[in-house]
Enzyme design. Sequence first.
Site, short mmCIF file in Angstrom:
data_model
loop_
_atom_site.label_atom_id
_atom_site.label_comp_id
_atom_site.label_asym_id
_atom_site.label_seq_id
_atom_site.Cartn_x
_atom_site.Cartn_y
_atom_site.Cartn_z
N HIS A 127 -12.10 12.61 11.75
CA HIS A 127 -11.06 12.30 10.76
C HIS A 127 -11.40 12.97 9.42
CE1 HIS A 127 -9.83 9.12 13.56
NE2 HIS A 127 -8.67 9.15 12.92
N GLY B 96 -0.94 -1.52 10.42
CA GLY B 96 -1.58 -0.29 10.90
C GLY B 96 -3.01 -0.17 10.42
N LYS C 219 -11.78 8.92 5.07
CA LYS C 219 -11.70 7.72 5.94
C LYS C 219 -12.93 6.84 5.73
CE LYS C 219 -10.67 6.18 10.63
NZ LYS C 219 -9.68 5.20 10.16
N ALA D 244 -1.67 -2.63 15.49
CA ALA D 244 -1.92 -1.41 16.28
C ALA D 244 -2.82 -0.47 15.52
CB ALA D 244 -0.60 -0.72 16.62
N GLY E 256 -0.39 4.90 -0.78
CA GLY E 256 -1.46 5.50 0.02
C GLY E 256 -0.93 6.66 0.85
N GLY F 79 -10.47 2.98 14.42
CA GLY F 79 -9.84 1.93 15.21
C GLY F 79 -9.30 2.50 16.52
N ARG G 177 -2.18 -2.04 -5.10
CA ARG G 177 -3.25 -2.90 -5.64
C ARG G 177 -3.14 -2.93 -7.17
NH1 ARG G 177 -6.42 0.79 -7.97
NH2 ARG G 177 -6.21 2.85 -7.05
N GLY H 57 0.84 -1.21 0.00
CA GLY H 57 0.00 0.00 0.00
C GLY H 57 0.86 1.24 0.00
N MET I 185 -0.43 4.05 15.94
CA MET I 185 0.97 3.81 16.25
C MET I 185 1.63 5.00 16.93
SD MET I 185 2.37 1.19 13.66
CE MET I 185 1.42 -0.25 13.23
#
Length: 372
Positions: A240, A183, A244, A207, A96, A250, A120, A93, A210
């Site tokens: 956010h 992550g 998102k 996590a 990103g 999370g 991807r 990824g 992080m």
Amino acid sequence: MTAKKSGRAPAKAPPKKPIHLKSKDKASKIEKPGKAKAAPAAAVKPMPKPIPAPAAKAAAPKPAPLPAAKPAPFAPAAKAKKTNGAVRVGVVGCAGRMGQMLLKILINAAGIVVVGGTERRGSPALGQDLGALAGAEPLGISVSDDPSLLFDSADVVVDFTNPIATVSHAQMAAKTGCALVIGTTGFDSDQLSALYRLAQRAPVVLAANMSLGVNLLQQVVEEVARILDPDWDIEIIEMHHKQKVDAPSGTALALGEAAARGRGQSLRRIAKRARDGQVGPRIKGEIGFAVLRGGDVVGDHTVIFAAEGERVEIIHRASSREIFARGALKAVLWAAGKKPGLYSMRDVLGFSVQGPQGSTGPAPPNGPTPAS
Ligand code: NAD
């Protein structure tokens, strides 16, 4: 400590100087890596013999021209290079928001060598140079859509993608013994169960957040929830950026888990993830979540403890993704060479171990978070 089956080496003390891959060696760019040869027990991953640089143009009579080689989708430059004990890291990824930030941090980090990155299928980033993608000097390694090669050549892979992709990456980690730092957020309980299971065969750090600040916040929230009696209502607000895709975040769920733990409860039983319409009065003991989305907000979290006549609010605001990438770097250096198991950022940061974060799913069977 060593995942001996895979022949991975324990993390070594990082060298003082960062190691950058600036090879222009065309041969190493177009060679695909073979599978790692049988490794001597507990030895450093086998390196293929260095490929000699092509002779200077003017030096010798020109050999017959080779048929035009297709550009390789993945240039495993580091496999052909000595890494001087540095940890070989791949980023899935990599184009990103977090992937690019991670590349930037990893490329400049001591004790790390970036060996590849994937995206991807169909991503416009495929074929681009990893260094250029991170706004740095070209690395001579292009973005690939084949993660299996990456898991074969890396000591640690970092994954900020999406839950489906992450589970498939965890399968590759389990197959190769390569450590995986996750992550990604937004797992459902089946996906979490799969990660718990796969972590029995490779070291996995999971996590939801992080950053040092949020992990500290979790400790504080757990402690405050333990101290205050259940008359104090607990509500968690998060905001956010508008891109998102999962909600609540999370991190909000991890904070909810910390609060629930402080009260000796399971979040799944007391979470109120949304309220809409005639919902009636608040139920005593529940932990409520409210979600805001907009603009380019990196991540704001507020945990409110509300009682009659007073309120305690604990806030964390992230203003740069760099804090997550720096945490991921810590996790990478920590995870290299660890024995298989599911670990959390608390293990990485040395906080007391309570279990993996960001989990809204089942409790890990027999506590898969091993002692660390
Ligand atoms: P993003 O959409 O910008 O990046 C995700 C990238 O993964 C994209 O480039 C996408 O093309 C790529 N991708 C999708 N499927 C793939 C596959 N099969 N193989 C390789 N690449 C694939 O999202 P983002 O903002 O970077 O966030 C990614 C994830 O990380 C989200 O779940 C987010 O919630 C989470 N996140 C976690 C933390 C943390 O500290 N743990 C911090 C920020 C974001």
